[in-house]
Design a protein around this motif. Structure first.
Motif, PDB file in Angstrom:
ATOM      1  N   ILE A   1      38.459  52.428  38.438  1.00  0.00           N
ATOM      2  CA  ILE A   1      37.942  51.240  39.129  1.00  0.00           C
ATOM      3  C   ILE A   1      38.122  50.010  38.246  1.00  0.00           C
ATOM      4  O   ILE A   1      38.678  49.005  38.667  1.00  0.00           O
ATOM      5  N   ASP A   2      37.659  50.081  37.014  1.00  0.00           N
ATOM      6  CA  ASP A   2      37.782  48.941  36.108  1.00  0.00           C
ATOM      7  C   ASP A   2      39.223  48.481  35.991  1.00  0.00           C
ATOM      8  O   ASP A   2      39.520  47.300  36.060  1.00  0.00           O
ATOM      9  N   ALA A   3      40.125  49.444  35.800  1.00  0.00           N
ATOM     10  CA  ALA A   3      41.524  49.077  35.596  1.00  0.00           C
ATOM     11  C   ALA A   3      42.119  48.458  36.853  1.00  0.00           C
ATOM     12  O   ALA A   3      42.811  47.447  36.777  1.00  0.00           O
ATOM     13  N   HIS A   4      41.847  49.036  38.011  1.00  0.00           N
ATOM     14  CA  HIS A   4      42.485  48.533  39.217  1.00  0.00           C
ATOM     15  C   HIS A   4      41.892  47.220  39.685  1.00  0.00           C
ATOM     16  O   HIS A   4      42.584  46.423  40.317  1.00  0.00           O
ATOM     17  N   VAL A   5      40.626  46.967  39.396  1.00  0.00           N
ATOM     18  CA  VAL A   5      40.035  45.682  39.791  1.00  0.00           C
ATOM     19  C   VAL A   5      40.799  44.528  39.152  1.00  0.00           C
ATOM     20  O   VAL A   5      41.040  43.502  39.776  1.00  0.00           O
ATOM     21  N   THR A   6      41.203  44.721  37.890  1.00  0.00           N
ATOM     22  CA  THR A   6      41.920  43.619  37.231  1.00  0.00           C
ATOM     23  C   THR A   6      43.251  43.344  37.921  1.00  0.00           C
ATOM     24  O   THR A   6      43.638  42.187  38.084  1.00  0.00           O
ATOM     25  N   THR A   7      43.949  44.400  38.333  1.00  0.00           N
ATOM     26  CA  THR A   7      45.199  44.159  39.063  1.00  0.00           C
ATOM     27  C   THR A   7      44.909  43.504  40.405  1.00  0.00           C
ATOM     28  O   THR A   7      45.664  42.660  40.882  1.00  0.00           O
TER      29      THR A   7
ATOM     30  N   ILE B   1      42.506  41.403  40.979  1.00  0.00           N
ATOM     31  CA  ILE B   1      42.260  39.987  40.680  1.00  0.00           C
ATOM     32  C   ILE B   1      43.590  39.235  40.635  1.00  0.00           C
ATOM     33  O   ILE B   1      43.748  38.168  41.227  1.00  0.00           O
ATOM     34  N   ALA B   2      44.555  39.829  39.905  1.00  0.00           N
ATOM     35  CA  ALA B   2      45.868  39.194  39.812  1.00  0.00           C
ATOM     36  C   ALA B   2      46.472  39.036  41.199  1.00  0.00           C
ATOM     37  O   ALA B   2      46.999  37.981  41.558  1.00  0.00           O
TER      38      ALA B   2
END
Lengths: 315, 411
Positions: B343-349, B351-352
């Motif tokens: 979840i943490d990792a994919h949220v940043t993508t 955002i982009a």
């Protein structure tokens, strides 16, 4: 009957990876390598800047395929004969031409095409590609692109600060800037054309680089919680990096596979995008493993000293 | 227990195979399938910028509204399937997307022309204008010339009768914008409200173009082309084929990679990748997401990232097993713990992707959209499908040698 073993210790982690070497201790080496790659890029940026495409500068780009071979001189001369100047690129064994010039009004554009047809020969109308961006539009696209980059970065800092700590966010962003500088630097050195898809690639690299870094940070966060006071912060981070090493390498590989496919097999128009992404993903993986956590260690070791003194007093 | 799991698994595989077979036709159907963007189908994307009037008055929203209606009329006359005409009132622009238009150059010239029709007396004063006309049709007169037949409104008929009576024997000028169409001599007063413009058209097509312009009315403001993207039809098809090829090859190599490095769970991952791709394509279809070249690139990229999810989970599962948990417990705890990481990792993508979507334009938005849909879909597929299949697989033989899962117990 369930066996309850223990989570791997530092020694066990080291044994699993045959190529183990202490990443965190050697961090100044990695910082050095990064500088070695970034500095030429920055120099190039100052000296020759970026080769901005028409999306940002405004202009007209025409791509035609003739039924015969042509030369750059013939095309340039034809352009001069209608009073135009611009860059000419040949491809497809000298039958396809890519012309970049100032933004052309419809009348001028028709004039140019007719001239090309008369002086050189027929071109295939069904494969004509044309992009025209008026100067006002170009400025707008540039502005939007810059805003997008700034806002995305700000949002990511917020998110990582919320989920982890501010120190993590700063380390992650520095690693991210490293990646962006690498990509922009290489595009500047080789003067590859920068168009709108380049911005898309850079923003995706944003997301991807942070993504990668967060995976490692997640492990650091987990291990940090289980740390005892006597444990070395450096060793804990080193262990975290190696625990996630296989995953880091394998995911980069799968993304690289898809990017290589697009780069090699996809059409001309995705070449810039996939090239930028390839460079960015490589760099992203490198910075996540060799830079992000090490920056975290650096920062923490510098702010830890004063608080250590305070703790001793209370003890 | 074992047989139950095998049956469930077999049924799943069958279900997915059938779903894939049934999906191919509806998704690629050119009429009702996933809509293709300009760069894949060929066509023209035009952004017309309204210029301030010559006398300095600003362009009003009303002007833009009228311009949009007129341009829509012209566009509809061109017989393009699914034309898109949008107005941007803030920036005073009209955005036009014509996919699959056969003659883009003609289309552009028709759309951007102001098309002010004027009838001028011998002194050059404007006597009649375009809005005094009721209709304009292309035709071929008995002399074999191509012409535009004009029909006046009641008001126009009166004015035209006056004009032709007053200036009998003299030349009146008929202008389109500032270009003289014809300058006929008035032989007799025309009271019936019909006129014919002939003498300058060499093809019926040319006459028809002007007829369209006159019929649709003149634009209230003059327009310049702020942005134009034109892609030839066969170039579009070529790009489409190339990107499909890239996607397929990418998929195959990822399949092989997962098989070699993750063995049995790798097969599960490959299987769920197929389901993932299917889900994403159906979402595109459902929401009429226009597929562009960057969009396909985004889709292919998201495949690489979807696999990421599986890799994170599998590495975690391997760790749990190495730490001493049984196969089943390892899978369960591996999933739950890895979920947080993912979840943490994919949220940043995400955002982009979101930022790109909000600030980008045209095809960049297409890329951002497919990327975001891909990430959400991969989360969904992993939670529902992958977990289910993995559980079933483990359930078939919980005591299976963990080497099948990539873990050597003797470490």
């Amino acid at each position: 009957m369930e066996k309850n073993g223990h989570p791997a210790t530092y020694e066990e982690v080291k044994k699993i990876h045959p190529l183990y070497f202490n990443i965190v201790k050697k961090r100044y080496w990695w910082f050095g390598i990064s500088l070695l790659i970034i500095i030429p890029g920055i120099i190039s940026l100052f000296m020759q800047g970026l080769n901005l495409g028409i999306d940002f500068k405004g202009g007209t780009m025409l791509e035609l395929t003739f039924k015969q071979t042509v030369t750059q001189t013939v095309i340039s001369d034809t352009m001069k004969s209608v009073g135009l100047e611009g860059s000419v690129q040949l491809s497809n064994e000298n039958t396809s031409v890519l012309i970049r010039t100032e933004a052309l009004e419809e009348g001028k554009r028709d004039e140019l095409l007719t001239a090309l047809q008369t002086k050189i020969g027929e071109y295939d109308k069904s494969t004509l590609k044309e992009d025209k961006v008026g100067p006002a539009m170009g400025q707008e696209l540039t502005r939007n692109a810059l805003w997008a980059l700034v806002i995305a970065m700000a949002l990511m800092i917020c998110y990582i600060t919320i989920r982890f700590q501010f120190v993590y966010a700063i380390s992650g962003i520095i690693a991210l800037l490293h990646d962006v500088l690498v990509v922009v630097g290489i595009f500047s050195i080789f003067q590859f054309v920068v168009d709108a898809t380049f911005i898309a690639a850079v923003l995706t690299i944003f997301g991807y680089s942070i993504n990668d870094t967060v995976i490692i940070f997640d492990r650091v966060r987990e291990n940090e919680a289980k740390m005892r006071r006597t444990d070395s912060y450096e060793d804990m981070v080193d262990k975290s990096v190696w625990q996630t090493m296989r995953r880091s390498i394998n995911t980069v590989t799968t993304v690289l596979i898809t990017l290589f496919s697009v780069f090699i097999l996809g059409g001309e128009s995705t070449k810039i995008f996939s090239l930028a992404m390839l460079i960015g993903v490589f760099s992203g993986a490198y910075s996540s493993i060799f830079n992000a956590s090490q920056i975290l260690v650096e920062i923490k070791s510098r702010i830890k000293k004063p608080s250590k003194g305070a703790k001793a007093k209370h003890a | 227990m074992r047989r139950g799991n095998i049956i469930k698994l077999a049924m799943l595989v069958l279900l997915v195979a059938v779903a894939i077979a049934l999906s191919i036709k509806p998704l690629v159907d050119p009429e009702k399938g996933i809509p293709l963007g300009l760069d894949l189908r060929g066509g023209v994307h035009l952004v017309l910028q309204a210029e301030p009037n010559v006398n300095g008055t600003p362009v009003t929203n009303d002007d833009i509204e009228k311009a949009k209606a007129i341009i829509s009329k012209r566009v509809n006359e061109m017989g393009v399937s699914e034309p898109i005409v949008q107005a941007d009132y803030d920036k005073k622009r009209i955005i036009i997307d014509l996919a699959g238009v056969s003659d883009p150059d003609k289309a552009v010239s028709i759309l951007k022309t102001t098309a002010k029709l004027t009838f001028r007396d011998p002194q050059g004063n404007v006597v009649l204008q375009g809005d005094d006309l009721k209709d304009a049709r292309a035709s071929q007169n008995p002399a074999g010339e191509y012409a535009v037949d004009l029909t006046f409104t009641a008001d126009g008929t009166k004015k035209f009768a006056e004009l032709t009576t007053k200036f009998i024997g003299q030349i009146i000028g008929i202008y389109l914008d500032d270009q003289l169409l014809t300058a006929p001599r008035v032989n007799e007063p025309i009271l019936v409200g019909n006129a014919e413009i002939s003498g300058s058209y060499t093809t019926l097509d040319e006459a028809a173009n002007d007829a369209v312009l006159i019929r649709s009315g003149s634009l209230p403001v003059s327009m310049t082309i702020a942005e134009k993207r034109q892609v030839g039809a066969s170039l579009g098809v070529d790009s489409l084929n190339k990107s499909i090829q890239a996607g397929l090859y990418g998929l195959i190599f990822i399949f092989l990679f997962m098989l070699v490095f993750y063995r049995l769970p790798g097969v599960v991952a490959d299987f769920s990748l197929l389901v993932y791709a299917l889900i994403v394509l159906w979402v595109f279809w459902m929401f009429d997401v226009v597929l562009t070249l960057p969009g396909i690139a985004g889709f292919i990229l998201s495949i690489g990232m979807a696999v990421d999810f599986n890799i994170i989970i599998y590495e975690r599962v391997k760790e749990e097993i190495r730490a001493g948990k049984s196969l089943r417990a390892g899978v369960e705890s591996g999933f739950s713990r890895a979920f947080i990481t993912v979840i943490d990792a994919h949220v940043t993508t995400l955002i982009a992707g979101l930022t790109l979507f909000l600030f980008g334009s045209g095809s960049i938005q297409g890329f951002a959209l497919t990327l975001m849909i891909g990430i959400v879909a991969s989360l969904f597929t992993a939670i529902t499908f992958t977990r289910l299949v993995l559980r079933l697989t483990v359930g078939i033989s919980p005591k299976m040698n963990t080497a099948w899962y990539g873990v050597r117990r003797d470490v």
